[in-house]
Design an enzyme around this catalytic site. Structure first.
Site, PDB file in Angstrom:
ATOM      1  N   ILE A 200       7.718  10.217  17.240  1.00 46.19           N
ATOM      2  CA  ILE A 200       8.248  10.197  15.873  1.00 46.19           C
ATOM      3  C   ILE A 200       8.681  11.606  15.443  1.00 46.19           C
ATOM      4  CG2 ILE A 200       7.736   9.562  13.475  1.00 46.19           C
ATOM      5  CD1 ILE A 200       5.571   7.611  14.686  1.00 46.19           C
TER       6      ILE A 200
ATOM      7  N   SER B  31      -0.987   5.460   8.712  1.00 37.99           N
ATOM      8  CA  SER B  31      -0.671   4.196   9.382  1.00 37.99           C
ATOM      9  C   SER B  31      -1.079   3.020   8.504  1.00 37.99           C
ATOM     10  CB  SER B  31      -1.465   4.157  10.691  1.00 37.99           C
ATOM     11  OG  SER B  31      -1.515   2.858  11.205  1.00 37.99           O
TER      12      SER B  31
ATOM     13  N   TYR C 117      -9.608   5.244  15.839  1.00 35.20           N
ATOM     14  CA  TYR C 117      -8.282   5.812  15.539  1.00 35.20           C
ATOM     15  C   TYR C 117      -7.920   5.543  14.078  1.00 35.20           C
ATOM     16  CZ  TYR C 117      -3.251   5.819  14.925  1.00 35.20           C
ATOM     17  OH  TYR C 117      -1.991   6.011  14.402  1.00 35.20           O
TER      18      TYR C 117
ATOM     19  N   LYS D 189      -7.391   8.091  10.465  1.00 40.25           N
ATOM     20  CA  LYS D 189      -6.276   8.108   9.496  1.00 40.25           C
ATOM     21  C   LYS D 189      -6.823   7.968   8.074  1.00 40.25           C
ATOM     22  CE  LYS D 189      -3.006   8.681  12.355  1.00 40.25           C
ATOM     23  NZ  LYS D 189      -2.323   9.960  12.380  1.00 40.25           N
TER      24      LYS D 189
ATOM     25  N   PHE E 257       4.506   1.566   9.418  1.00 36.33           N
ATOM     26  CA  PHE E 257       4.213   0.253   9.997  1.00 36.33           C
ATOM     27  C   PHE E 257       4.467   0.373  11.505  1.00 36.33           C
ATOM     28  CE2 PHE E 257       2.582  -2.523   6.697  1.00 36.33           C
ATOM     29  CZ  PHE E 257       2.490  -1.568   5.693  1.00 36.33           C
TER      30      PHE E 257
ATOM     31  N   SER F  48       1.260  -9.933  28.227  1.00 36.15           N
ATOM     32  CA  SER F  48       0.244 -10.870  27.745  1.00 36.15           C
ATOM     33  C   SER F  48       0.439 -11.018  26.243  1.00 36.15           C
ATOM     34  CB  SER F  48      -1.162 -10.320  28.012  1.00 36.15           C
ATOM     35  OG  SER F  48      -1.390 -10.225  29.388  1.00 36.15           O
TER      36      SER F  48
ATOM     37  N   ARG G 108       4.439  -8.599  12.771  1.00 32.90           N
ATOM     38  CA  ARG G 108       4.342  -7.216  12.302  1.00 32.90           C
ATOM     39  C   ARG G 108       5.679  -6.763  11.733  1.00 32.90           C
ATOM     40  NH1 ARG G 108       0.016  -8.496  13.215  1.00 32.90           N
ATOM     41  NH2 ARG G 108      -1.666  -7.491  14.381  1.00 32.90           N
TER      42      ARG G 108
HETATM   43  P1  NAD Z   1       2.999  10.974  20.038  1.00 29.65           P
HETATM   44  O1  NAD Z   1       1.775  10.950  20.871  1.00 29.65           O
HETATM   45  O2  NAD Z   1       4.294  10.693  20.698  1.00 29.65           O
HETATM   46  O3  NAD Z   1       3.114  12.383  19.282  1.00 29.65           O
HETATM   47  C1  NAD Z   1       1.995  13.100  18.833  1.00 29.65           C
HETATM   48  C2  NAD Z   1       2.116  14.533  19.366  1.00 29.65           C
HETATM   49  O4  NAD Z   1       0.980  15.275  18.923  1.00 29.65           O
HETATM   50  C3  NAD Z   1       2.150  14.601  20.888  1.00 29.65           C
HETATM   51  O5  NAD Z   1       3.302  15.316  21.291  1.00 29.65           O
HETATM   52  C4  NAD Z   1       0.860  15.337  21.248  1.00 29.65           C
HETATM   53  O6  NAD Z   1       1.022  16.164  22.397  1.00 29.65           O
HETATM   54  C5  NAD Z   1       0.588  16.135  19.974  1.00 29.65           C
HETATM   55  N1  NAD Z   1      -0.820  16.463  19.759  1.00 29.65           N
HETATM   56  C6  NAD Z   1      -1.897  15.627  19.753  1.00 29.65           C
HETATM   57  N2  NAD Z   1      -3.025  16.310  19.490  1.00 29.65           N
HETATM   58  C7  NAD Z   1      -2.657  17.618  19.306  1.00 29.65           C
HETATM   59  C8  NAD Z   1      -3.375  18.807  19.015  1.00 29.65           C
HETATM   60  N3  NAD Z   1      -4.704  18.816  18.881  1.00 29.65           N
HETATM   61  N4  NAD Z   1      -2.680  19.964  18.905  1.00 29.65           N
HETATM   62  C9  NAD Z   1      -1.340  19.986  19.058  1.00 29.65           C
HETATM   63  N5  NAD Z   1      -0.610  18.892  19.334  1.00 29.65           N
HETATM   64  C10 NAD Z   1      -1.264  17.722  19.464  1.00 29.65           C
HETATM   65  O7  NAD Z   1       2.758   9.977  18.822  1.00 29.65           O
HETATM   66  P2  NAD Z   1       3.785   9.402  17.746  1.00 29.65           P
HETATM   67  O8  NAD Z   1       3.963   7.962  18.028  1.00 29.65           O
HETATM   68  O9  NAD Z   1       4.959  10.295  17.641  1.00 29.65           O
HETATM   69  O10 NAD Z   1       2.898   9.507  16.443  1.00 29.65           O
HETATM   70  C11 NAD Z   1       2.977  10.603  15.554  1.00 29.65           C
HETATM   71  C12 NAD Z   1       1.947  10.424  14.473  1.00 29.65           C
HETATM   72  O11 NAD Z   1       2.188   9.195  13.798  1.00 29.65           O
HETATM   73  C13 NAD Z   1       0.508  10.340  14.981  1.00 29.65           C
HETATM   74  O12 NAD Z   1      -0.337  11.013  14.076  1.00 29.65           O
HETATM   75  C14 NAD Z   1       0.218   8.866  14.992  1.00 29.65           C
HETATM   76  O13 NAD Z   1      -1.138   8.590  14.846  1.00 29.65           O
HETATM   77  C15 NAD Z   1       1.009   8.403  13.776  1.00 29.65           C
HETATM   78  N6  NAD Z   1       1.368   6.979  13.832  1.00 29.65           N
HETATM   79  C16 NAD Z   1       2.015   6.498  14.935  1.00 29.65           C
HETATM   80  C17 NAD Z   1       2.310   5.137  15.013  1.00 29.65           C
HETATM   81  C18 NAD Z   1       2.980   4.572  16.240  1.00 29.65           C
HETATM   82  O14 NAD Z   1       2.910   3.353  16.448  1.00 29.65           O
HETATM   83  N7  NAD Z   1       3.653   5.360  17.066  1.00 29.65           N
HETATM   84  C19 NAD Z   1       1.968   4.281  13.954  1.00 29.65           C
HETATM   85  C20 NAD Z   1       1.338   4.818  12.833  1.00 29.65           C
HETATM   86  C21 NAD Z   1       1.037   6.181  12.781  1.00 29.65           C
HETATM   87  C1  UD1 Z   2      -2.071  -1.552  16.654  1.00 30.47           C
HETATM   88  C2  UD1 Z   2      -3.481  -1.118  16.276  1.00 30.47           C
HETATM   89  C3  UD1 Z   2      -3.418  -0.304  14.990  1.00 30.47           C
HETATM   90  C4  UD1 Z   2      -2.426   0.863  15.148  1.00 30.47           C
HETATM   91  C5  UD1 Z   2      -1.065   0.344  15.584  1.00 30.47           C
HETATM   92  C6  UD1 Z   2      -0.053   1.456  15.834  1.00 30.47           C
HETATM   93  C7  UD1 Z   2      -5.096  -2.743  17.172  1.00 30.47           C
HETATM   94  C8  UD1 Z   2      -6.049  -3.853  16.827  1.00 30.47           C
HETATM   95  N1  UD1 Z   2      -4.355  -2.273  16.137  1.00 30.47           N
HETATM   96  O1  UD1 Z   2      -1.542  -2.325  15.628  1.00 30.47           O
HETATM   97  O2  UD1 Z   2      -4.697   0.214  14.687  1.00 30.47           O
HETATM   98  O3  UD1 Z   2      -2.270   1.565  13.926  1.00 30.47           O
HETATM   99  O4  UD1 Z   2      -1.222  -0.426  16.796  1.00 30.47           O
HETATM  100  O5  UD1 Z   2      -0.489   2.266  16.892  1.00 30.47           O
HETATM  101  O6  UD1 Z   2      -5.022  -2.287  18.291  1.00 30.47           O
HETATM  102  N2  UD1 Z   2       0.722  -7.734  21.257  1.00 30.47           N
HETATM  103  C9  UD1 Z   2       0.728  -8.654  22.284  1.00 30.47           C
HETATM  104  N3  UD1 Z   2       0.592  -8.189  23.554  1.00 30.47           N
HETATM  105  C10 UD1 Z   2       0.435  -6.861  23.852  1.00 30.47           C
HETATM  106  C11 UD1 Z   2       0.432  -5.929  22.782  1.00 30.47           C
HETATM  107  C12 UD1 Z   2       0.558  -6.401  21.497  1.00 30.47           C
HETATM  108  O7  UD1 Z   2       0.861  -9.847  22.074  1.00 30.47           O
HETATM  109  O8  UD1 Z   2       0.298  -6.515  25.020  1.00 30.47           O
HETATM  110  C13 UD1 Z   2       0.869  -8.232  19.873  1.00 30.47           C
HETATM  111  C14 UD1 Z   2      -0.307  -7.950  18.981  1.00 30.47           C
HETATM  112  O9  UD1 Z   2      -1.249  -8.974  19.059  1.00 30.47           O
HETATM  113  C15 UD1 Z   2       0.371  -7.852  17.607  1.00 30.47           C
HETATM  114  C16 UD1 Z   2       1.758  -7.281  17.943  1.00 30.47           C
HETATM  115  O10 UD1 Z   2       1.979  -7.542  19.317  1.00 30.47           O
HETATM  116  O11 UD1 Z   2       0.551  -9.132  17.055  1.00 30.47           O
HETATM  117  C17 UD1 Z   2       1.860  -5.787  17.708  1.00 30.47           C
HETATM  118  O12 UD1 Z   2       0.802  -5.129  18.388  1.00 30.47           O
HETATM  119  P1  UD1 Z   2       0.692  -3.523  18.451  1.00 30.47           P
HETATM  120  O13 UD1 Z   2       1.992  -2.955  18.899  1.00 30.47           O
HETATM  121  O14 UD1 Z   2      -0.519  -3.181  19.242  1.00 30.47           O
HETATM  122  O15 UD1 Z   2       0.513  -3.082  16.917  1.00 30.47           O
HETATM  123  P2  UD1 Z   2      -0.552  -3.527  15.810  1.00 30.47           P
HETATM  124  O16 UD1 Z   2      -1.318  -4.709  16.249  1.00 30.47           O
HETATM  125  O17 UD1 Z   2       0.182  -3.625  14.528  1.00 30.47           O
END
Ligand code: NAD
Ligand code: UD1
Length: 335
Positions: free
Chosen positions: A12, A124, A150, A154, A179, A217, A232
Site C-alpha cells: 500500500i 483495518s 494482529y 491495530k 477494508f 480453498s 468483503r
Molecule cells: P506490506 O507488508 O506490503 O508493507 C509493510 C511494510 O512495512 C513492509 O515493506 C515491511 O518491510 C515494513 N515494516 C514492517 N515492520 C517494520 C519495522 N519494524 N520497521 C520498518 N519497516 C517495517 O503491507 P501492506 O499491505 O502494504 O500494509 C501496510 C499497512 O496497512 C500495514 O500496517 C497493514 O497492517 C495495514 N493494512 C493492510 C491491509 C491489507 O490487507 N494489505 C489491510 C488493512 C490494514
Molecule cells: C483477514 C483477517 C483480518 C485482516 C484482513 C486483512 C482473519 C480471520 N481476518 O480478513 O484480521 O485485517 O485479513 O489482512 O484472518 N477466503 C477463502 N479462502 C482463502 C482465503 C480467504 O475463502 O484461502 C475468504 C475468507 O473466508 C473471506 C474472504 O475470502 O470470506 C476474504 O478473506 P481475507 O482476504 O483473509 O480477508 P478478511 O477475512 O476480510
C-alpha cells in the site's frame, strides 16, 4: 510539504508514494525491507520519474530513527510499517505487539522529540470485531471480538493515538480503516508481492493462477449470503492510495477516523468468477470448512470519507483483476 512514509516500499505504501509524487509532494521512505524489496524504489521512479530518498531502518532501532528525524524536517508521517500476517500473529503474538505497537511508540516519541505533529495511520476494518451487522460505520465501538493479535495491535495503536491527541492539542492524527485492498498499479510495475506468505484471498488467487498453489480453498459456502460464501469490501489499492492524498489535504487537530472502502460487498465465488473472466482461464477451487474467526459479510459505510475527505472509489473489481493479471505477467517477465 515533506512526508515520511514508514513501510513505504510495501504494497500500500508504494502505491501511495506514486500518488503523492504525482501530486508534487516531497516524500521520503523508511522501511526495514522485511516484507518488501529495494527494487520497488526503481519501479516508483519508472512510474513517476522520481526516486524517493530511502532510509533502510527499523522502527525498533531508536538511534537510527533519531538520526532520520534529526535530519528529516518532516511535516507529516504516513505510518504503513507493520507486520500483517494474521496466522503468524496467532503463533508469535509478542513479535506482533513488539513490532507494531512498540514500533509505533518509538515513532511517536521521535515525532514528539522533533516537533512532527501530524500522522496518518494504516488501520483495518478488523478493529470493528463482530458488530452483528454487515455495514460498518466509524462511530461503532471497536476492540470487542477481535480474533487475532494482529487485529489487537491495530486497536491498541488507535487507542494510543487517541491518548496522545488527548494529551497534546497540537497533535493531528488521521486513522484510516482499510477494508480489503486488492489490485495493482496499471503499469504492472508495483503490486502485492506474490512471494508473501499469503493468507488473504487475493494473494492466494494469484498463487493458484501461477500454479504455485494447486487450488483455492473456499472457506465455507453455508453463510447467510446469496451464494453462501463470505463477502468483503474489496477496494482497489490505487483508490486506497488516493484516499491518503485526500486525508492529507483535510487534516485537522485531534483524531479523525475514516473507513476506506467501496460500500459494496463481493463474495468469494464472485471474486473467483471475476478473476476467471479477466484471465480467460479456470481457477481451480474446492469448498472446505469455515475459517475460525471469519464473519459472513462486512463492508464499509464510506459516507464520512465521501463527505469530509471528498474521496470516492473509482475503480472496480474488474479493474483490480485486470491490473493483478497484468502485474503477474510483468512480475514473471522480470524474473
Ligand atoms: P506490506 O507488508 O506490503 O508493507 C509493510 C511494510 O512495512 C513492509 O515493506 C515491511 O518491510 C515494513 N515494516 C514492517 N515492520 C517494520 C519495522 N519494524 N520497521 C520498518 N519497516 C517495517 O503491507 P501492506 O499491505 O502494504 O500494509 C501496510 C499497512 O496497512 C500495514 O500496517 C497493514 O497492517 C495495514 N493494512 C493492510 C491491509 C491489507 O490487507 N494489505 C489491510 C488493512 C490494514
Ligand atoms: C483477514 C483477517 C483480518 C485482516 C484482513 C486483512 C482473519 C480471520 N481476518 O480478513 O484480521 O485485517 O485479513 O489482512 O484472518 N477466503 C477463502 N479462502 C482463502 C482465503 C480467504 O475463502 O484461502 C475468504 C475468507 O473466508 C473471506 C474472504 O475470502 O470470506 C476474504 O478473506 P481475507 O482476504 O483473509 O480477508 P478478511 O477475512 O476480510
Amino acid at each position: 510539504m515533506k512526508i515520511l512514509l514508514t513501510g513505504g516500499t510495501g504494497y500500500i505504501g508504494s502505491h501511495t508514494a506514486v500518488e503523492l509524487i504525482e501530486r508534487g509532494y516531497d516524500i521520503e521512505i523508511l522501511d526495514n525491507l522485511f516484507n518488501s524489496k529495494i527494487t520497488v524504489l526503481d519501479d516508483i521512479e519508472k512510474i513517476t520519474g522520481v526516486k524517493p530518498v530511502f532510509h533502510k531502518a527499523d522502527l525498533l532501532d531508536i538511534p537510527a530513527m533519531d538520526e532520520i528525524f534529526r535530519n528529516g524536517g518532516f511535516d507529516l508521517v504516513i505510518h504503513f510499517a507493520g507486520l500483517k500476517a494474521v496466522g503468524e500473529s496467532v503463533e508469535k503474538p509478542l513479535k506482533y505487539y513488539e513490532n507494531n505497537v512498540g514500533g509505533t511508540i518509538n515513532l511517536l516519541k521521535c515525532m514528539k522529540k522533533y516537533g512532527v505533529d501530524r500522522i496518518i495511520f494504516s488501520s483495518s476494518a478488523t478493529v470493528y470485531g463482530d458488530q452483528g451487522v454487515a455495514e460498518l460505520t466509524e462511530e461503532m465501538q471497536t476492540g470487542v471480538g477481535i480474533t487475532n493479535p494482529y487485529g489487537e495491535t491495530k486497536h491498541v495503536i488507535e487507542e494510543i493515538l487517541k491518548d496522545v491527541a488527548e494529551a497534546d492539542e497540537k497533535f493531528e492524527a488521521t486513522i484510516l480503516r482499510y477494508f480489503n485492498p486488492v489490485g495493482a498499479h496499471k503499469s504492472g510495475l508495483i503490486g502485492e508481492d506474490p512471494n508473501d506468505i499469503p493468507n488473504n484471498l487475493m494473494p492466494i488467487i494469484m498463487k493458484v493462477s501461477t500454479g504455485e498453489i494447486k487450488e483455492l480453498s473456499v472457506y465455507g459456502n453455508d453463510y447467510d449470503t446469496p451464494d453462501g460464501t463470505g463477502m468483503r469490501d474489496y477496494i482497489h489499492v490505487v483508490d486506497l492510495a488516493k484516499g491518503h492524498v485526500a486525508a492529507i489535504e483535510k487534516m485537522k487537530p485531534g483524531i479523525s477516523i475514516y473507513n476506506l472502502g467501496t460500500g459494496k460487498a463481493t463474495s468469494v465465488l464472485e471474486m473467483v468468477t471475476a478473476f476467471e473472466k479477466a484471465s480467460g482461464t479456470k481457477l481451480p477451487y474446492k469448498v472446505v470448512g469455515r475459517r475460525a474467526g471469519d464473519l459472513a459479510k462486512i463492508f464499509a459505510n464510506p459516507k464520512k470519507a465521501r463527505e469530509e475527505l471528498e474521496w470516492v472509489t473509482e475503480l472496480t473489481i474488474e479493474d483490480a483483476m485486470n491490473d493483478t493479471i497484468n502485474y503477474l505477467k510483468c512480475f514473471a517477465e522480470k524474473k
